[in-house]
Design a protein around this motif. Structure first.
Motif, PDB file in Angstrom:
ATOM      1  N   PRO A 199      -4.239  15.192 -16.777  1.00 56.74           N
ATOM      2  CA  PRO A 199      -3.100  15.327 -15.863  1.00 56.74           C
ATOM      3  C   PRO A 199      -2.881  16.774 -15.435  1.00 56.74           C
ATOM      4  CG  PRO A 199      -2.545  14.035 -17.822  1.00 56.74           C
ATOM      5  CD  PRO A 199      -3.876  14.675 -18.083  1.00 56.74           C
ATOM      6  N   SER A 200      -2.290  16.927 -14.262  1.00 58.03           N
ATOM      7  CA  SER A 200      -1.957  18.246 -13.735  1.00 58.03           C
ATOM      8  C   SER A 200      -0.442  18.417 -13.733  1.00 58.03           C
ATOM      9  CB  SER A 200      -2.490  18.397 -12.306  1.00 58.03           C
ATOM     10  OG  SER A 200      -3.883  18.246 -12.278  1.00 58.03           O
ATOM     11  N   ARG A 201      -0.014  19.644 -13.934  1.00 58.33           N
ATOM     12  CA  ARG A 201       1.411  19.968 -13.799  1.00 58.33           C
ATOM     13  C   ARG A 201       1.566  20.805 -12.538  1.00 58.33           C
ATOM     14  NH1 ARG A 201       4.679  18.753 -18.072  1.00 58.33           N
ATOM     15  NH2 ARG A 201       3.610  18.069 -19.977  1.00 58.33           N
ATOM     16  N   LEU A 202       2.093  20.165 -11.519  1.00 56.58           N
ATOM     17  CA  LEU A 202       2.194  20.784 -10.218  1.00 56.58           C
ATOM     18  C   LEU A 202       3.597  20.633  -9.659  1.00 56.58           C
ATOM     19  CD1 LEU A 202      -1.072  19.270  -8.689  1.00 56.58           C
ATOM     20  CD2 LEU A 202      -0.804  21.603  -9.554  1.00 56.58           C
ATOM     21  N   ARG A 203       3.978  21.613  -8.869  1.00 55.10           N
ATOM     22  CA  ARG A 203       5.208  21.487  -8.080  1.00 55.10           C
ATOM     23  C   ARG A 203       4.797  21.141  -6.652  1.00 55.10           C
ATOM     24  NH1 ARG A 203       7.337  26.132  -8.906  1.00 55.10           N
ATOM     25  NH2 ARG A 203       8.879  25.467 -10.472  1.00 55.10           N
ATOM     26  N   VAL A 212       8.182  16.734  -6.752  1.00 58.38           N
ATOM     27  CA  VAL A 212       7.892  16.662  -8.181  1.00 58.38           C
ATOM     28  C   VAL A 212       7.772  18.084  -8.697  1.00 58.38           C
ATOM     29  CG1 VAL A 212       5.386  16.572  -7.867  1.00 58.38           C
ATOM     30  CG2 VAL A 212       6.390  15.609  -9.935  1.00 58.38           C
ATOM     31  N   ASP A 213       8.244  18.300  -9.944  1.00 54.41           N
ATOM     32  CA  ASP A 213       8.241  19.648 -10.496  1.00 54.41           C
ATOM     33  C   ASP A 213       7.272  19.739 -11.675  1.00 54.41           C
ATOM     34  OD1 ASP A 213       8.914  22.317 -10.691  1.00 54.41           O
ATOM     35  OD2 ASP A 213      11.060  21.933 -10.476  1.00 54.41           O
ATOM     36  N   VAL A 256       1.977  23.076  -2.554  1.00 55.29           N
ATOM     37  CA  VAL A 256       1.623  22.673  -3.918  1.00 55.29           C
ATOM     38  C   VAL A 256       1.371  23.940  -4.715  1.00 55.29           C
ATOM     39  CG1 VAL A 256       0.019  21.377  -5.372  1.00 55.29           C
ATOM     40  CG2 VAL A 256       0.589  20.528  -3.085  1.00 55.29           C
ATOM     41  N   SER A 257       1.964  24.015  -5.908  1.00 61.65           N
ATOM     42  CA  SER A 257       1.792  25.196  -6.743  1.00 61.65           C
ATOM     43  C   SER A 257       1.825  24.774  -8.200  1.00 61.65           C
ATOM     44  CB  SER A 257       2.895  26.237  -6.455  1.00 61.65           C
ATOM     45  OG  SER A 257       4.186  25.663  -6.629  1.00 61.65           O
ATOM     46  N   GLY A 258       1.386  25.692  -9.078  1.00 59.37           N
ATOM     47  CA  GLY A 258       1.366  25.406 -10.507  1.00 59.37           C
ATOM     48  C   GLY A 258       0.146  26.037 -11.151  1.00 59.37           C
ATOM     49  N   ALA A 259      -0.397  25.349 -12.160  1.00 59.66           N
ATOM     50  CA  ALA A 259      -1.620  25.834 -12.794  1.00 59.66           C
ATOM     51  C   ALA A 259      -2.755  25.790 -11.777  1.00 59.66           C
ATOM     52  CB  ALA A 259      -1.942  24.960 -14.006  1.00 59.66           C
ATOM     53  N   HIS A 260      -3.799  26.548 -12.045  1.00 62.69           N
ATOM     54  CA  HIS A 260      -4.933  26.561 -11.116  1.00 62.69           C
ATOM     55  C   HIS A 260      -5.426  25.139 -10.872  1.00 62.69           C
ATOM     56  CE1 HIS A 260      -5.122  30.875 -12.256  1.00 62.69           C
ATOM     57  NE2 HIS A 260      -5.585  30.999 -11.027  1.00 62.69           N
ATOM     58  N   ARG A 276      -0.818  26.660  -2.519  1.00 68.47           N
ATOM     59  CA  ARG A 276      -1.363  26.468  -1.177  1.00 68.47           C
ATOM     60  C   ARG A 276      -0.336  25.709  -0.353  1.00 68.47           C
ATOM     61  NH1 ARG A 276      -6.730  28.093  -0.356  1.00 68.47           N
ATOM     62  NH2 ARG A 276      -5.317  29.835  -0.049  1.00 68.47           N
ATOM     63  N   THR A 277      -0.193  26.122   0.903  1.00 65.36           N
ATOM     64  CA  THR A 277       0.740  25.475   1.822  1.00 65.36           C
ATOM     65  C   THR A 277      -0.020  24.954   3.025  1.00 65.36           C
ATOM     66  OG1 THR A 277       2.623  26.850   1.147  1.00 65.36           O
ATOM     67  CG2 THR A 277       2.746  25.815   3.317  1.00 65.36           C
ATOM     68  N   TRP A 278       0.279  23.698   3.384  1.00 68.64           N
ATOM     69  CA  TRP A 278      -0.305  23.076   4.575  1.00 68.64           C
ATOM     70  C   TRP A 278       0.797  22.769   5.585  1.00 68.64           C
ATOM     71  CZ3 TRP A 278      -1.857  22.047  -0.372  1.00 68.64           C
ATOM     72  CH2 TRP A 278      -3.219  22.230  -0.669  1.00 68.64           C
ATOM     73  N   VAL A 279       0.514  23.057   6.851  1.00 70.23           N
ATOM     74  CA  VAL A 279       1.455  22.790   7.935  1.00 70.23           C
ATOM     75  C   VAL A 279       0.778  21.863   8.936  1.00 70.23           C
ATOM     76  CG1 VAL A 279       2.835  23.779   9.796  1.00 70.23           C
ATOM     77  CG2 VAL A 279       2.583  25.020   7.634  1.00 70.23           C
TER      78      VAL A 279
END
Length: 293
Positions: A199-203, A212-213, A256-260, A276-279
């Protein structure tokens, strides 16, 4: 790079044949050239690699670019035109040839060589949304953040769009897809490492609102443009006992941010990155598709 000019007609095409297509299916390439050459004035370019591919597009002049190749060639062409800020005034065409054609199919392009070449000649331009990230990368179809542990018989966006799905064996289909993605022709070696399992821990933030945090482990994240400049976002939380309901949102900006983490944009795996941000850019690029589709 070989270039061959054909007889001129009212419309001029620049046909760029991806080298992978020439190696994998020379007969389909020949058919595409014959159909296109019979219906329009054509300048044929046979680049030997990505640099010559880029130069051919840059020197197209007033000719309409036609890519003969697979999904990776289509993505490369869109990325190059975006980088030079030329997407707005350029309708791109593609004749799918090669092994990876699911993206072209999902965009409405026929995967039969003759039908696709006829669509280039007789089709219409469809303006499509594009997701652009903060490193100037582009996403035409679906963005997926591994690991992708889809439930058996899953119906999420990943399951619906993954042609390699193996019912009841989610880890196998994930590994198969990632291995094929991470070793395509002409991709840099930095993409050769597979994402870490688990599992990943991502915001995940959509238009500035947290979906999701970091305190909620997630199995997978899918993002794809839908319509009118809006992206659809689905987050699958880790299930404990009963299957957790997916978290859904729509918006124009997704961060999306968090661990690599690594992510798969269409057919290309990138990362690791911490954020990383997508628009979504509405109607940012044009693709020729059969009339009436």
């Amino acid at each position: 790079m070989a270039e061959v000019a054909t007889s001129a007609t009212s419309e001029q095409l620049l046909v760029v044949v991806d080298p992978v297509a020439r190696r994998s299916d020379g007969e389909s390439v020949r058919i595409a050239k014959d159909v296109l050459g019979a219906g329009a004035g054509m300048k044929l370019c046979l680049p030997d690699g990505p640099e010559e591919f880029a130069r051919a597009l840059a020197r197209r002049g007033s000719r309409r670019p036609v890519v003969v190749g697979d999904d990776r060639a289509l993505i490369r062409a869109v990325a190059l035109l975006h980088r030079h800020r030329e997407l707005a005034g350029c309708a791109l065409s593609v004749v799918p040839v090669g092994g990876a054609l699911s993206l072209a199919r999902s965009l409405g392009v026929p995967t039969g060589t003759v039908a696709a070449a006829r669509a280039v000649l007789d089709g219409v331009e469809r303006r499509m949304d594009l997701m652009v990230d903060d490193s100037d990368g582009v996403v035409l179809g679906t963005l997926r953040i591994p690991p992708l542990r889809l439930s058996p018989g899953g119906t999420g966006p990943g399951a619906a769009q993954d042609p390699d799905a193996v019912p009841g064996r989610p880890w196998l289909r994930t590994c198969q897809s990632l291995v094929r993605t991470l070793v395509p022709a002409n991709r840099p070696s930095r993409l050769a490492a597979a994402p870490e399992p688990g599992p990943s821990r991502l915001r995940v933030e959509v238009d500035g609102e947290t979906l999701v945090d970091l305190n909620q482990p997630v199995e997978a994240v899918w993002v794809s443009p839908t319509a009118a400049g809006i992206a659809s976002v689905e987050v699958r939380p880790v299930s404990v006992g009963a299957e957790a309901s997916p978290l859904l949102a729509e918006g124009r900006t997704v961060t999306v941010s968090g661990a690599h983490f690594r992510y798969r944009a269409d057919t290309v795996v990138s990362g690791p990155v911490r954020t990383r941000t997508w628009v979504v850019r509405e109607g940012a690029w044009g693709l020729t598709v059969p009339a009436g589709r």
